[in-house]
Motif scaffolding. Structure first.
Motif, mmCIF file in Angstrom:
data_model
loop_
_atom_site.group_PDB
_atom_site.id
_atom_site.type_symbol
_atom_site.label_atom_id
_atom_site.label_comp_id
_atom_site.label_asym_id
_atom_site.label_seq_id
_atom_site.Cartn_x
_atom_site.Cartn_y
_atom_site.Cartn_z
ATOM 1 N N PHE A 216 -3.216 -9.183 -3.511
ATOM 2 C CA PHE A 216 -1.997 -9.262 -4.306
ATOM 3 C C PHE A 216 -1.885 -8.080 -5.264
ATOM 4 N N VAL A 217 -3.024 -7.730 -5.885
ATOM 5 C CA VAL A 217 -3.003 -6.698 -6.929
ATOM 6 C C VAL A 217 -2.861 -5.300 -6.351
ATOM 7 N N VAL A 218 -3.660 -4.983 -5.325
ATOM 8 C CA VAL A 218 -3.718 -3.597 -4.855
ATOM 9 C C VAL A 218 -2.896 -3.333 -3.607
ATOM 10 N N GLY A 219 -2.473 -4.409 -2.912
ATOM 11 C CA GLY A 219 -1.769 -4.207 -1.646
ATOM 12 C C GLY A 219 -0.487 -3.406 -1.803
ATOM 13 N N GLY A 220 0.371 -3.849 -2.722
ATOM 14 C CA GLY A 220 1.623 -3.129 -2.936
ATOM 15 C C GLY A 220 1.407 -1.722 -3.442
ATOM 16 N N LEU A 221 0.388 -1.543 -4.285
ATOM 17 C CA LEU A 221 0.083 -0.211 -4.811
ATOM 18 C C LEU A 221 -0.348 0.737 -3.701
ATOM 19 N N LEU A 222 -1.179 0.248 -2.779
ATOM 20 C CA LEU A 222 -1.599 1.076 -1.654
ATOM 21 C C LEU A 222 -0.414 1.468 -0.783
ATOM 22 N N CYS A 223 0.459 0.509 -0.513
ATOM 23 C CA CYS A 223 1.627 0.793 0.328
ATOM 24 C C CYS A 223 2.518 1.847 -0.296
ATOM 25 N N GLN A 224 2.693 1.795 -1.604
ATOM 26 C CA GLN A 224 3.644 2.677 -2.257
ATOM 27 C C GLN A 224 3.072 4.064 -2.517
ATOM 28 N N THR A 225 1.743 4.180 -2.641
ATOM 29 C CA THR A 225 1.158 5.467 -2.995
ATOM 30 C C THR A 225 0.681 6.263 -1.780
ATOM 31 N N ILE A 226 -0.157 5.660 -0.943
ATOM 32 C CA ILE A 226 -0.714 6.416 0.186
ATOM 33 C C ILE A 226 -0.164 5.948 1.532
ATOM 34 N N GLY A 227 0.661 4.893 1.531
ATOM 35 C CA GLY A 227 1.290 4.461 2.771
ATOM 36 C C GLY A 227 0.766 3.134 3.263
ATOM 37 N N TRP A 228 1.658 2.337 3.867
ATOM 38 C CA TRP A 228 1.271 1.001 4.314
ATOM 39 C C TRP A 228 0.170 0.973 5.375
ATOM 40 N N PRO A 229 0.000 1.998 6.248
ATOM 41 C CA PRO A 229 -1.106 1.905 7.215
ATOM 42 C C PRO A 229 -2.472 1.757 6.577
ATOM 43 N N TYR A 230 -2.627 2.284 5.354
ATOM 44 C CA TYR A 230 -3.946 2.260 4.739
ATOM 45 C C TYR A 230 -4.357 0.875 4.255
ATOM 46 N N ILE A 231 -3.400 -0.015 4.092
ATOM 47 C CA ILE A 231 -3.777 -1.381 3.735
ATOM 48 C C ILE A 231 -4.514 -2.042 4.903
ATOM 49 N N PHE A 232 -4.208 -1.612 6.116
ATOM 50 C CA PHE A 232 -4.905 -2.121 7.306
ATOM 51 C C PHE A 232 -6.205 -1.361 7.538
ATOM 52 N N TYR A 233 -6.177 -0.050 7.321
ATOM 53 C CA TYR A 233 -7.392 0.743 7.511
ATOM 54 C C TYR A 233 -8.486 0.332 6.526
ATOM 55 N N ILE A 234 -8.115 0.167 5.272
ATOM 56 C CA ILE A 234 -9.114 -0.118 4.234
ATOM 57 C C ILE A 234 -9.729 -1.495 4.419
ATOM 58 N N PHE A 235 -8.881 -2.514 4.573
ATOM 59 C CA PHE A 235 -9.427 -3.871 4.655
ATOM 60 C C PHE A 235 -10.001 -4.172 6.038
ATOM 61 N N GLY A 236 -9.526 -3.490 7.076
ATOM 62 C CA GLY A 236 -10.205 -3.571 8.359
ATOM 63 C C GLY A 236 -11.572 -2.931 8.298
ATOM 64 N N GLY A 237 -11.663 -1.801 7.584
ATOM 65 C CA GLY A 237 -12.953 -1.144 7.412
ATOM 66 C C GLY A 237 -13.937 -1.986 6.617
ATOM 67 N N ILE A 238 -13.438 -2.679 5.588
ATOM 68 C CA ILE A 238 -14.304 -3.563 4.818
ATOM 69 C C ILE A 238 -14.887 -4.659 5.715
ATOM 70 N N GLY A 239 -14.056 -5.194 6.612
ATOM 71 C CA GLY A 239 -14.549 -6.202 7.546
ATOM 72 C C GLY A 239 -15.634 -5.662 8.458
ATOM 73 N N CYS A 240 -15.478 -4.415 8.916
ATOM 74 C CA CYS A 240 -16.509 -3.808 9.770
ATOM 75 C C CYS A 240 -17.819 -3.616 9.011
ATOM 76 N N VAL A 241 -17.719 -3.255 7.727
ATOM 77 C CA VAL A 241 -18.928 -3.130 6.906
ATOM 78 C C VAL A 241 -19.623 -4.481 6.768
ATOM 79 N N CYS A 242 -18.837 -5.551 6.594
ATOM 80 C CA CYS A 242 -19.417 -6.891 6.514
ATOM 81 C C CYS A 242 -20.148 -7.251 7.806
#
Length: 491
Positions: A216-242
């Motif tokens: 909720f906090v960072v999702g909209g900020l990521l979309c507006q600053t570096i682009g909506w694809p990165y919300i999928f790249y970042i949190f998909g990457g976190i899942g791979c690290v897990c």
């Protein structure tokens, strides 16, 4: 999986070296720096990753569509000036367009994309729970986390390829996420001592609230600053690290864990010795159907998640339309209730296990007490929202307090399946999720109907109906619930 012979051999070793290991076992019993607590932390991270992957599309989709087709969550009942709202949307979406591509998706297509995650998840929990009980949670949960994370990374490419591929990926992702949320409960059958079940499961499930807060906090900020694809790249990457943490560190049984201390292994095996059970290919279906304690949990799950889905789906809309917060602030205000909820989920588990270990209250009394607290007070707060809507500060305070108090249910009815049927924990957890998904399919639709009928009294009716259903589920649970292992769940 450990065999009976292995467990007896271990018990003989314990008796032979009792003096040598007594202090070590006591340390394993009282300390929180243990493998089993580390397991709960890893599961917390897995739940965090899954929730962010589940919610990221709803955060990103306003940035993925053209400004001519914005998502209108407030429908006809918003009181904000239409000019101000349109200017805000145009300004926001213009910023989105500068950093990422946008698509010409109609509102109907957007609704299908958002709903596609649940298309197959309705049928997935039962087979997932059954398979996890047979083959172990390490394979099932690990596979589900890996599949969901990889598919998240491919969502931007799928969106470019077309809506059909995107929907197919979302459907597969929903099934994979059910594998994680359902299969993880079978872990605690072999790892959680009876006096620590509440705290271990509550630590793990607190990742749900933590993930919701962060997205909720960072999702909209990521979309507006570096682009909506990165919300999928970042949190998909976190899942791979897990996943990298999951496979080398998680084992289905403490007997086979290479890093666990002798004292902790002995403590877990001793505490579970009298309740040791193994999964079976056969299921006592008739006995389950006749089991009132099981039905108490299932009915409660439906009633509780009716309110959960209403609050989760419509909280941003309520803050935006009724409290007159702008879209940016409504995301932050929607995240605020999740902070105390995250903290109280862990504290509630610790308190429940303290009361049990000190023999202050019986186990069934703890389950019923925590469930009653988690239902009655939040229901009262939610009903009061309609009458305090003129005060933004009071409304926000009620919205923050409600999920915090409701988190006590995680140490009440939600962990009760481990008490009555540890042998079939994963299967029954999957069965309960069928009831929760059913509530999730009905309650948002009903809420939308009430609000469309009357933008003012509709909210009152939504809160009153949710409170009534919640209290009904509590009454059923208080009357029929038990905390002893049922006859049909014994070896």
């Amino acid at each position: 999986m450990s065999t009976v012979a292995e467990m007896r051999a271990t018990e003989e070793d314990i008796s032979n070296d009792n003096d040598l290991h007594t202090s070590e076992v006591q340390t394993s019993r009282k300390g929180i720096c243990s493998v089993r607590h580390g397991l709960s932390i890893i599961l917390l991270l897995c739940n965090f990753a899954i929730v962010t992957q589940e919610m990221n599309m709803s955060i990103a989709i306003p940035a993925m569509v053209k400004p001519t087709a914005p998502l209108n969550h407030s429908n006809a009942y918003t009181e904000r000036s239409p000019t101000d709202s349109q200017e805000y949307w145009n300004e926001t979406l213009k910023g989105f367009k500068a950093v990422a591509p946008v698509y010409d998706w109609s509102p109907e297509i957007q609704g299908i994309i958002l709903s596609s995650l649940n298309y197959a998840s309705f049928l997935a929990p039962i087979p997932t729970g059954y398979v996890a009980g047979i083959f172990g949670a390490k394979r099932v949960v690990g596979a589900g986390l890996f599949i969901s994370s990889v598919l998240t990374l491919f969502i931007p490419l799928a969106a470019d390829a077309g809506v059909t591929l995107l929907i197919v990926i979302r459907v597969a992702q929903g099934i994979a996420q059910v594998m994680v949320t359902t299969g993880q409960y079978s872990v605690w059958v072999k790892w959680a001592p009876p006096t620590e079940r509440s705290q271990l499961t509550s630590i793990a499930t607190s990742g749900i609230m933590l993930g919701s807060f962060v997205i909720f906090v960072v999702g909209g900020l990521l979309c507006q600053t570096i682009g909506w694809p990165y919300i999928f790249y970042i949190f998909g990457g976190i899942g791979c690290v897990c996943c990298l943490l999951w496979y080398p560190l998680i084992y289905d049984d403490p007997m086979n864990h290479p890093f666990i201390s002798t004292g902790e292994k002995e403590y877990i095996l001793c505490t579970l010795a009298q309740k040791s059970c193994s999964p079976s290919w056969s299921l006592p279906v008739k006995a389950m159907i006749k089991s009132l304690p099981l039905w108490a949990i299932l009915v409660y799950s439906f009633c509780q998640y009716w309110t959960f889905y209403v609050v989760t789906v419509y909280r941003p809309t309520y803050i935006n339309s009724v409290l007159q917060a702008n879209l940016r602030d409504s995301g932050i205000l929607s995240a605020l209730p999740l902070i105390p909820g995250f903290i109280c989920t862990i504290l509630g588990g610790l308190l429940a296990d303290y009361l049990l270990s000190r023999k202050i209250l019986k186990l069934i009394t703890i389950r019923k007490l925590f469930t009653a607290i988690g239902v009655l007070l939040p229901s009262l707060l939610n009903m009061s929202l309609y009458w305090v809507r003129s005060s933004t500060s009071t409304s926000v305070a009620f919205l923050i307090m409600s999920p915090a108090i409701n988190s006590f249910c995680f140490s009440g009815a939600f962990v009760n399946i481990l008490d009555i049927a540890p042998r079939y924990t994963s299967f029954l957890r999957g069965l309960s999720q069928v009831f929760t998904h059913t509530a999730g399919a009905i309650s948002p639709t009903t809420t939308g109907f009430f609000i469309n009928q009357d933008s003012d009294l509709g909210w009152r009716n939504v809160f009153l109906l949710s409170a009534g259903i919640n209290v009904l589920g509590l009454i059923v649970y208080l009357i029929f619930s038990q905390a002893e292992v049922q006859d049909w769940a014994k070896e």
